[in-house]
Structure formats: structure tokens, C-alpha cells
Design a protein around this motif. Structure first.
Motif, PDB file in Angstrom:
ATOM      1  N   VAL A   3     -14.160  76.945 -35.580  1.00 11.87           N
ATOM      2  CA  VAL A   3     -14.266  76.835 -34.126  1.00 11.87           C
ATOM      3  C   VAL A   3     -13.535  78.030 -33.513  1.00 11.87           C
ATOM      4  O   VAL A   3     -12.796  78.733 -34.199  1.00 11.87           O
ATOM      5  N   SER A   4     -13.735  78.238 -32.235  1.00  7.92           N
ATOM      6  CA  SER A   4     -13.027  79.286 -31.510  1.00  7.92           C
ATOM      7  C   SER A   4     -11.995  78.615 -30.611  1.00  7.92           C
ATOM      8  O   SER A   4     -12.337  77.735 -29.824  1.00  7.92           O
ATOM      9  N   ARG A  36     -14.071  72.294 -23.754  1.00  6.07           N
ATOM     10  CA  ARG A  36     -14.953  72.568 -24.900  1.00  6.07           C
ATOM     11  C   ARG A  36     -16.261  73.095 -24.328  1.00  6.07           C
ATOM     12  O   ARG A  36     -16.893  72.442 -23.506  1.00  6.07           O
ATOM     13  N   ASN A  37     -16.647  74.277 -24.761  1.00 13.30           N
ATOM     14  CA  ASN A  37     -17.908  74.877 -24.335  1.00 13.30           C
ATOM     15  C   ASN A  37     -18.050  74.827 -22.808  1.00 13.30           C
ATOM     16  O   ASN A  37     -19.082  74.443 -22.275  1.00 13.30           O
ATOM     17  N   ASP A  38     -16.973  75.191 -22.122  1.00 10.72           N
ATOM     18  CA  ASP A  38     -16.914  75.271 -20.656  1.00 10.72           C
ATOM     19  C   ASP A  38     -16.941  73.919 -19.953  1.00 10.72           C
ATOM     20  O   ASP A  38     -17.137  73.860 -18.738  1.00 10.72           O
ATOM     21  N   GLU A  39     -16.728  72.825 -20.672  1.00 11.18           N
ATOM     22  CA  GLU A  39     -16.658  71.483 -20.075  1.00 11.18           C
ATOM     23  C   GLU A  39     -15.250  70.932 -20.299  1.00 11.18           C
ATOM     24  O   GLU A  39     -14.766  70.907 -21.430  1.00 11.18           O
ATOM     25  N   ASP A  55     -17.707  74.910 -31.861  1.00  9.89           N
ATOM     26  CA  ASP A  55     -17.191  74.658 -30.518  1.00  9.89           C
ATOM     27  C   ASP A  55     -16.330  75.830 -30.049  1.00  9.89           C
ATOM     28  O   ASP A  55     -15.600  76.442 -30.832  1.00  9.89           O
ATOM     29  N   ARG A  56     -16.419  76.130 -28.755  1.00 12.72           N
ATOM     30  CA  ARG A  56     -15.541  77.103 -28.109  1.00 12.72           C
ATOM     31  C   ARG A  56     -14.517  76.306 -27.306  1.00 12.72           C
ATOM     32  O   ARG A  56     -14.863  75.655 -26.331  1.00 12.72           O
ATOM     33  N   GLU A  58     -10.953  76.093 -25.180  1.00 11.50           N
ATOM     34  CA  GLU A  58      -9.958  76.811 -24.393  1.00 11.50           C
ATOM     35  C   GLU A  58      -8.814  75.851 -24.094  1.00 11.50           C
ATOM     36  O   GLU A  58      -9.048  74.738 -23.617  1.00 11.50           O
TER      37      GLU A  58
END
Length: 66
Positions: A3-4, A36-39, A55-56, A58
Motif C-alpha cells: 500500500v502507499s 483511503r483513496n481520497d475518502e 490502497d493509497r 494518507e
């Protein structure tokens, strides 16, 4: 699985939750926001939301200042 996390690739155990990832990173879940993934992932769901391959993620830490 890969994952990132904040732009850096990281290996995670399949089936890990966001809560487990934060614990592994030594981050207090009460002091961050997670997406996760901009959500946005709700804080109440961190312990049960699973992380998936690719998954991305942040993790944004709250900073106080003036």
C-alpha cells in the motif's frame, strides 16, 4: 500486500485494519485524520475498516501553533 502511506510504499499484512497500521506506526489515532483513496475513514471505523492491496493511505497529524 503493498500500500502507499503518505506517498511511500509499505508492506502490510493482508486483512490489517487502519487501527492496526496506526498502532504499528506508533501513531495515536486520536491525533490524526486518515483517508483511503481520497475518502476519509471515520475515526470510529479505524479498528474495523480493512486495508486492501494498492490502497493509497494518507495520515494527517493535527498540529497546533500560532
Amino acid at each position: 500486500m503493498t500500500v502507499s502511506v503518505n506517498g511511500a510504499e509499505r508492506e502490510c499484512t493482508e486483512g490489517s485494519t487502519f487501527g492496526a497500521l496506526l498502532e504499528e506506526l506508533g501513531i495515536d489515532a486520536r491525533a490524526v485524520a486518515v483517508a483511503r483513496n481520497d475518502e476519509v475513514v471515520r475515526r470510529a471505523d479505524l479498528g474495523r475498516e480493512r486495508i486492501f492491496q494498492g490502497d493509497r493511505i494518507e495520515i494527517i497529524k493535527a498540529v497546533a501553533g500560532g
